[in-house]
Design an enzyme around this catalytic site. Sequence first.
Site, PDB file in Angstrom:
ATOM      1  N   LYS A  13       1.046  -0.946   0.449  1.00  0.00           N
ATOM      2  CA  LYS A  13       0.196  -0.111  -0.039  1.00  0.00           C
ATOM      3  C   LYS A  13       0.957   1.371  -0.264  1.00  0.00           C
ATOM      4  O   LYS A  13       0.572   2.747  -0.618  1.00  0.00           O
ATOM      5  CB  LYS A  13      -1.068   0.113   1.312  1.00  0.00           C
ATOM      6  CG  LYS A  13      -2.120  -1.451   1.190  1.00  0.00           C
ATOM      7  CD  LYS A  13      -2.804  -0.986   2.480  1.00  0.00           C
ATOM      8  CE  LYS A  13      -1.826  -0.719   3.831  1.00  0.00           C
ATOM      9  NZ  LYS A  13      -1.758  -2.288   4.077  1.00  0.00           N
ATOM     10  N   ARG A  88      -9.568   1.036   9.189  1.00  0.00           N
ATOM     11  CA  ARG A  88      -9.188  -0.328   9.223  1.00  0.00           C
ATOM     12  C   ARG A  88      -9.857  -1.157  10.138  1.00  0.00           C
ATOM     13  O   ARG A  88      -9.923  -2.500  10.492  1.00  0.00           O
ATOM     14  CB  ARG A  88      -7.655  -0.413  10.395  1.00  0.00           C
ATOM     15  CG  ARG A  88      -6.645  -0.312   9.449  1.00  0.00           C
ATOM     16  CD  ARG A  88      -5.115  -0.598  10.512  1.00  0.00           C
ATOM     17  NE  ARG A  88      -3.899  -0.967  10.297  1.00  0.00           N
ATOM     18  CZ  ARG A  88      -3.118  -0.492   9.631  1.00  0.00           C
ATOM     19  NH1 ARG A  88      -3.186   0.620   9.297  1.00  0.00           N
ATOM     20  NH2 ARG A  88      -1.880  -1.140   9.937  1.00  0.00           N
ATOM     21  N   ARG A 127      11.539  -5.317   3.954  1.00  0.00           N
ATOM     22  CA  ARG A 127      11.559  -3.602   4.134  1.00  0.00           C
ATOM     23  C   ARG A 127      12.481  -2.687   5.103  1.00  0.00           C
ATOM     24  O   ARG A 127      12.279  -2.883   6.323  1.00  0.00           O
ATOM     25  CB  ARG A 127      10.381  -3.421   4.119  1.00  0.00           C
ATOM     26  CG  ARG A 127       9.594  -3.191   4.992  1.00  0.00           C
ATOM     27  CD  ARG A 127       7.716  -2.899   4.945  1.00  0.00           C
ATOM     28  NE  ARG A 127       7.572  -3.070   5.756  1.00  0.00           N
ATOM     29  CZ  ARG A 127       5.822  -2.976   6.345  1.00  0.00           C
ATOM     30  NH1 ARG A 127       5.330  -2.870   5.681  1.00  0.00           N
ATOM     31  NH2 ARG A 127       4.719  -2.368   7.562  1.00  0.00           N
ATOM     32  N   ARG A 173      -0.411  -8.268  13.219  1.00  0.00           N
ATOM     33  CA  ARG A 173      -0.930  -7.517  12.642  1.00  0.00           C
ATOM     34  C   ARG A 173      -1.385  -8.337  11.889  1.00  0.00           C
ATOM     35  O   ARG A 173      -2.763  -7.346  11.144  1.00  0.00           O
ATOM     36  CB  ARG A 173       0.366  -6.409  12.443  1.00  0.00           C
ATOM     37  CG  ARG A 173       0.649  -5.399  13.317  1.00  0.00           C
ATOM     38  CD  ARG A 173       2.497  -4.925  12.712  1.00  0.00           C
ATOM     39  NE  ARG A 173       2.062  -3.922  11.489  1.00  0.00           N
ATOM     40  CZ  ARG A 173       3.408  -3.910  10.774  1.00  0.00           C
ATOM     41  NH1 ARG A 173       4.166  -4.379  10.965  1.00  0.00           N
ATOM     42  NH2 ARG A 173       3.141  -3.359   9.715  1.00  0.00           N
TER      43      ARG A 173
HETATM   44  P1  AMP Z   1       0.882   1.043   9.318  1.00  0.00           P
HETATM   45  O1  AMP Z   1       1.855   1.547   8.808  1.00  0.00           O
HETATM   46  O2  AMP Z   1      -0.657   1.129   8.151  1.00  0.00           O
HETATM   47  O3  AMP Z   1       1.039  -0.206   9.037  1.00  0.00           O
HETATM   48  O4  AMP Z   1      -0.173   1.393  10.277  1.00  0.00           O
HETATM   49  C1  AMP Z   1       1.326   0.788  11.617  1.00  0.00           C
HETATM   50  C2  AMP Z   1       0.082   0.682  13.356  1.00  0.00           C
HETATM   51  O5  AMP Z   1      -0.249   1.979  13.019  1.00  0.00           O
HETATM   52  C3  AMP Z   1      -0.558  -0.131  13.335  1.00  0.00           C
HETATM   53  O6  AMP Z   1       0.066  -1.265  13.283  1.00  0.00           O
HETATM   54  C4  AMP Z   1      -1.550   0.468  13.805  1.00  0.00           C
HETATM   55  O7  AMP Z   1      -0.983  -0.121  15.749  1.00  0.00           O
HETATM   56  C5  AMP Z   1      -1.512   1.766  13.750  1.00  0.00           C
HETATM   57  N1  AMP Z   1      -2.789   2.602  12.977  1.00  0.00           N
HETATM   58  C6  AMP Z   1      -2.664   2.791  11.753  1.00  0.00           C
HETATM   59  N2  AMP Z   1      -3.779   3.389  11.061  1.00  0.00           N
HETATM   60  C7  AMP Z   1      -4.547   2.462  11.680  1.00  0.00           C
HETATM   61  C8  AMP Z   1      -5.886   2.671  11.713  1.00  0.00           C
HETATM   62  N3  AMP Z   1      -6.630   3.107  10.884  1.00  0.00           N
HETATM   63  N4  AMP Z   1      -6.522   2.470  12.649  1.00  0.00           N
HETATM   64  C9  AMP Z   1      -5.960   1.541  14.157  1.00  0.00           C
HETATM   65  N5  AMP Z   1      -4.637   1.192  14.578  1.00  0.00           N
HETATM   66  C10 AMP Z   1      -3.982   1.908  13.009  1.00  0.00           C
END
Ligand code: AMP
Length: 220
Positions: A13, A88, A127, A173
Amino acid sequence: MNIILLGPPGAGKGTQSDFLRDQYGLTKLATGDMLRAAVASGSELGKKAKAVMESGGLVSDDIMIGIIREAISDKNCPNGFILDGFPRTTAQAEALDAMLAAEGKKIDHVIELEVNDAEMVARISGRFSCGKCGAGFHDSFKPPKVKDTCDSCGAVGAFTRRADDKAETVAKRLEQYHAMTAPLLPYYRARGSLHGVNGMAPIAEVTTALQKLIGKKAAA
Ligand code: AMP
């Protein structure tokens, strides 16, 4: 134009939303990046989010909806936005729909990057990104052209790896994705806005597939 990219951690993404930002002149809204910036700055938000993120859990809907409400303003997104990492949960998707409806706006495309879960752990563990400009790289799939040097901004020795990209956190995750985020696929399918793209293809092929789906228009 407003776009949502869906898919589990490691689906690509972030990489593809960089392309959509550059190609279509959209504002990239990556909630994970916003939270990491908040953690790095030591803000109240960052203090609240840090432990949850490190455990691989989800930050509360209230906090996330508040962040997006601010971020999707016309001022911030003059040509529209690409959402990476939001919504999410179903509550986040419903709140987003309500916010957009109140302003007479809509989501034009919801795109799922379809991937094989088993491969995601390997993808994620390789990564890293540039700590200066945020450009993403991968040990096997997208190494920098010159060792230790960012292709995008030229910074040397500035690469960092995410604290939550450890194998055990990645498993949590992925679990969260299937429990909390995958229900958004039928949610958007029922609204006729969901499209799937094969996220297992090489990066450039995924980009081409997205471009075909969205249209050829380049940024003005
Ligand atoms: P990402 O970089 O999108 O993988 O996000 C890293 C972490 O940020 C996730 O594992 C969550 O802990 C938190 N996070 C990011 N976006 C959201 C969201 N929309 N809702 C809840 N937690 C989020």
